[in-house]
Design a protein around this motif. Structure first.
Motif, PDB file in Angstrom:
ATOM      1  N   ARG A  28     -30.711  33.356 -13.688  1.00 62.98           N
ATOM      2  CA  ARG A  28     -30.444  33.637 -15.087  1.00 62.98           C
ATOM      3  C   ARG A  28     -30.061  35.089 -15.339  1.00 62.98           C
ATOM      4  O   ARG A  28     -29.839  35.477 -16.477  1.00 62.98           O
ATOM      5  CB  ARG A  28     -31.659  33.257 -15.931  1.00 62.98           C
ATOM      6  N   SER A  29     -29.989  35.915 -14.288  1.00 63.36           N
ATOM      7  CA  SER A  29     -29.602  37.306 -14.498  1.00 63.36           C
ATOM      8  C   SER A  29     -28.110  37.388 -14.785  1.00 63.36           C
ATOM      9  O   SER A  29     -27.325  36.573 -14.325  1.00 63.36           O
ATOM     10  CB  SER A  29     -29.950  38.150 -13.275  1.00 63.36           C
ATOM     11  N   GLY A  30     -27.715  38.344 -15.565  1.00 65.80           N
ATOM     12  CA  GLY A  30     -26.319  38.479 -15.946  1.00 65.80           C
ATOM     13  C   GLY A  30     -25.397  38.719 -14.775  1.00 65.80           C
ATOM     14  O   GLY A  30     -24.227  38.369 -14.820  1.00 65.80           O
ATOM     15  N   VAL A  31     -25.906  39.316 -13.723  1.00 62.78           N
ATOM     16  CA  VAL A  31     -25.070  39.622 -12.577  1.00 62.78           C
ATOM     17  C   VAL A  31     -24.619  38.350 -11.875  1.00 62.78           C
ATOM     18  O   VAL A  31     -23.488  38.251 -11.416  1.00 62.78           O
ATOM     19  CB  VAL A  31     -25.842  40.535 -11.594  1.00 62.78           C
ATOM     20  N   SER A  32     -25.494  37.340 -11.795  1.00 59.94           N
ATOM     21  CA  SER A  32     -25.121  36.136 -11.070  1.00 59.94           C
ATOM     22  C   SER A  32     -24.479  35.088 -11.964  1.00 59.94           C
ATOM     23  O   SER A  32     -23.937  34.107 -11.462  1.00 59.94           O
ATOM     24  CB  SER A  32     -26.343  35.541 -10.376  1.00 59.94           C
ATOM     25  N   LEU A  33     -24.501  35.264 -13.283  1.00 61.80           N
ATOM     26  CA  LEU A  33     -23.908  34.272 -14.173  1.00 61.80           C
ATOM     27  C   LEU A  33     -22.383  34.272 -14.123  1.00 61.80           C
ATOM     28  O   LEU A  33     -21.763  33.214 -14.194  1.00 61.80           O
ATOM     29  CB  LEU A  33     -24.365  34.508 -15.615  1.00 61.80           C
ATOM     30  N   VAL A  34     -21.776  35.423 -13.991  1.00 60.42           N
ATOM     31  CA  VAL A  34     -20.313  35.497 -14.011  1.00 60.42           C
ATOM     32  C   VAL A  34     -19.701  34.758 -12.819  1.00 60.42           C
ATOM     33  O   VAL A  34     -18.818  33.923 -13.017  1.00 60.42           O
ATOM     34  CB  VAL A  34     -19.836  36.963 -14.089  1.00 60.42           C
ATOM     35  N   PRO A  35     -20.147  35.003 -11.578  1.00 58.95           N
ATOM     36  CA  PRO A  35     -19.561  34.235 -10.471  1.00 58.95           C
ATOM     37  C   PRO A  35     -19.831  32.733 -10.581  1.00 58.95           C
ATOM     38  O   PRO A  35     -18.972  31.922 -10.222  1.00 58.95           O
ATOM     39  CB  PRO A  35     -20.242  34.807  -9.220  1.00 58.95           C
ATOM     40  N   MET A  36     -20.999  32.356 -11.088  1.00 56.91           N
ATOM     41  CA  MET A  36     -21.293  30.931 -11.254  1.00 56.91           C
ATOM     42  C   MET A  36     -20.373  30.324 -12.306  1.00 56.91           C
ATOM     43  O   MET A  36     -19.890  29.200 -12.143  1.00 56.91           O
ATOM     44  CB  MET A  36     -22.763  30.727 -11.640  1.00 56.91           C
ATOM     45  N   LEU A  37     -20.103  31.038 -13.375  1.00 61.76           N
ATOM     46  CA  LEU A  37     -19.203  30.551 -14.420  1.00 61.76           C
ATOM     47  C   LEU A  37     -17.785  30.385 -13.871  1.00 61.76           C
ATOM     48  O   LEU A  37     -17.139  29.359 -14.102  1.00 61.76           O
ATOM     49  CB  LEU A  37     -19.199  31.514 -15.601  1.00 61.76           C
ATOM     50  N   VAL A  38     -17.304  31.378 -13.154  1.00 61.51           N
ATOM     51  CA  VAL A  38     -15.955  31.304 -12.582  1.00 61.51           C
ATOM     52  C   VAL A  38     -15.851  30.144 -11.600  1.00 61.51           C
ATOM     53  O   VAL A  38     -14.885  29.370 -11.641  1.00 61.51           O
ATOM     54  CB  VAL A  38     -15.582  32.647 -11.904  1.00 61.51           C
ATOM     55  N   ALA A  39     -16.843  29.993 -10.731  1.00 63.96           N
ATOM     56  CA  ALA A  39     -16.825  28.887  -9.766  1.00 63.96           C
ATOM     57  C   ALA A  39     -16.846  27.542 -10.477  1.00 63.96           C
ATOM     58  O   ALA A  39     -16.129  26.612 -10.081  1.00 63.96           O
ATOM     59  CB  ALA A  39     -18.007  29.011  -8.817  1.00 63.96           C
ATOM     60  N   GLY A  40     -17.627  27.414 -11.528  1.00 61.33           N
ATOM     61  CA  GLY A  40     -17.690  26.164 -12.271  1.00 61.33           C
ATOM     62  C   GLY A  40     -16.368  25.814 -12.924  1.00 61.33           C
ATOM     63  O   GLY A  40     -15.926  24.665 -12.890  1.00 61.33           O
ATOM     64  N   VAL A  41     -15.708  26.797 -13.510  1.00 55.34           N
ATOM     65  CA  VAL A  41     -14.418  26.552 -14.160  1.00 55.34           C
ATOM     66  C   VAL A  41     -13.369  26.169 -13.129  1.00 55.34           C
ATOM     67  O   VAL A  41     -12.601  25.215 -13.321  1.00 55.34           O
ATOM     68  CB  VAL A  41     -13.984  27.797 -14.970  1.00 55.34           C
ATOM     69  N   VAL A  42     -13.341  26.882 -12.005  1.00 51.42           N
ATOM     70  CA  VAL A  42     -12.365  26.580 -10.946  1.00 51.42           C
ATOM     71  C   VAL A  42     -12.587  25.182 -10.392  1.00 51.42           C
ATOM     72  O   VAL A  42     -11.630  24.407 -10.220  1.00 51.42           O
ATOM     73  CB  VAL A  42     -12.441  27.651  -9.824  1.00 51.42           C
ATOM     74  N   LEU A  43     -13.833  24.827 -10.117  1.00 53.44           N
ATOM     75  CA  LEU A  43     -14.117  23.492  -9.582  1.00 53.44           C
ATOM     76  C   LEU A  43     -13.804  22.397 -10.597  1.00 53.44           C
ATOM     77  O   LEU A  43     -13.304  21.319 -10.231  1.00 53.44           O
ATOM     78  CB  LEU A  43     -15.576  23.406  -9.135  1.00 53.44           C
ATOM     79  N   THR A  44     -14.058  22.652 -11.863  1.00 52.70           N
ATOM     80  CA  THR A  44     -13.759  21.663 -12.895  1.00 52.70           C
ATOM     81  C   THR A  44     -12.253  21.401 -12.983  1.00 52.70           C
ATOM     82  O   THR A  44     -11.807  20.247 -12.976  1.00 52.70           O
ATOM     83  CB  THR A  44     -14.289  22.135 -14.264  1.00 52.70           C
ATOM     84  N   PHE A  45     -11.472  22.467 -13.061  1.00 53.22           N
ATOM     85  CA  PHE A  45     -10.028  22.280 -13.138  1.00 53.22           C
ATOM     86  C   PHE A  45      -9.468  21.699 -11.844  1.00 53.22           C
ATOM     87  O   PHE A  45      -8.540  20.881 -11.872  1.00 53.22           O
ATOM     88  CB  PHE A  45      -9.331  23.593 -13.504  1.00 53.22           C
ATOM     89  N   GLY A  46     -10.033  22.100 -10.704  1.00 52.50           N
ATOM     90  CA  GLY A  46      -9.608  21.511  -9.429  1.00 52.50           C
ATOM     91  C   GLY A  46      -9.879  20.024  -9.385  1.00 52.50           C
ATOM     92  O   GLY A  46      -9.054  19.234  -8.906  1.00 52.50           O
ATOM     93  N   GLY A  47     -11.013  19.609  -9.899  1.00 52.40           N
ATOM     94  CA  GLY A  47     -11.346  18.187  -9.949  1.00 52.40           C
ATOM     95  C   GLY A  47     -10.427  17.418 -10.873  1.00 52.40           C
ATOM     96  O   GLY A  47     -10.023  16.288 -10.571  1.00 52.40           O
ATOM     97  N   MET A  48     -10.076  18.022 -11.998  1.00 55.79           N
ATOM     98  CA  MET A  48      -9.162  17.345 -12.929  1.00 55.79           C
ATOM     99  C   MET A  48      -7.775  17.194 -12.321  1.00 55.79           C
ATOM    100  O   MET A  48      -7.130  16.145 -12.454  1.00 55.79           O
ATOM    101  CB  MET A  48      -9.080  18.117 -14.241  1.00 55.79           C
ATOM    102  N   ILE A  49      -7.302  18.217 -11.631  1.00 54.32           N
ATOM    103  CA  ILE A  49      -5.990  18.134 -10.993  1.00 54.32           C
ATOM    104  C   ILE A  49      -6.006  17.096  -9.878  1.00 54.32           C
ATOM    105  O   ILE A  49      -5.067  16.302  -9.737  1.00 54.32           O
ATOM    106  CB  ILE A  49      -5.580  19.532 -10.456  1.00 54.32           C
ATOM    107  N   ALA A  50      -7.078  17.052  -9.097  1.00 53.10           N
ATOM    108  CA  ALA A  50      -7.191  16.034  -8.031  1.00 53.10           C
ATOM    109  C   ALA A  50      -7.234  14.645  -8.637  1.00 53.10           C
ATOM    110  O   ALA A  50      -6.600  13.713  -8.109  1.00 53.10           O
ATOM    111  CB  ALA A  50      -8.430  16.313  -7.201  1.00 53.10           C
TER     112      ALA A  50
END
Length: 58
Positions: A28-50
């Motif tokens: 829940r620290s702010g430092v680790s939230l940004v990479p988790m958010l970016v990874a989630g968005v990338v995986l979501t869009f990758g899944g939609m494209i697949a």
């Protein structure tokens, strides 16, 4: 610098490194939230494209 000052400085340095390690490990620290958010968005869009690619083939 006398011995007491050296011990206090070493103790503060150890505390700072422990605080940094604890903050990095906390999901829940702010430092680790940004990479988790970016990874989630990338995986979501990758899944939609697949999904779109697979539906167009069938």
């Amino acid at each position: 610098m006398n011995t007491v000052e050296q011990v206090q400085k070493a103790a503060q340095s150890q505390k700072d490194s422990e605080d940094f390690a604890n903050k990095q490990a906390d999901p829940r620290s702010g430092v680790s939230l940004v990479p988790m958010l970016v990874a989630g968005v990338v995986l979501t869009f990758g899944g939609m494209i697949a999904a779109l690619a697979f539906t167009s083939w069938t």
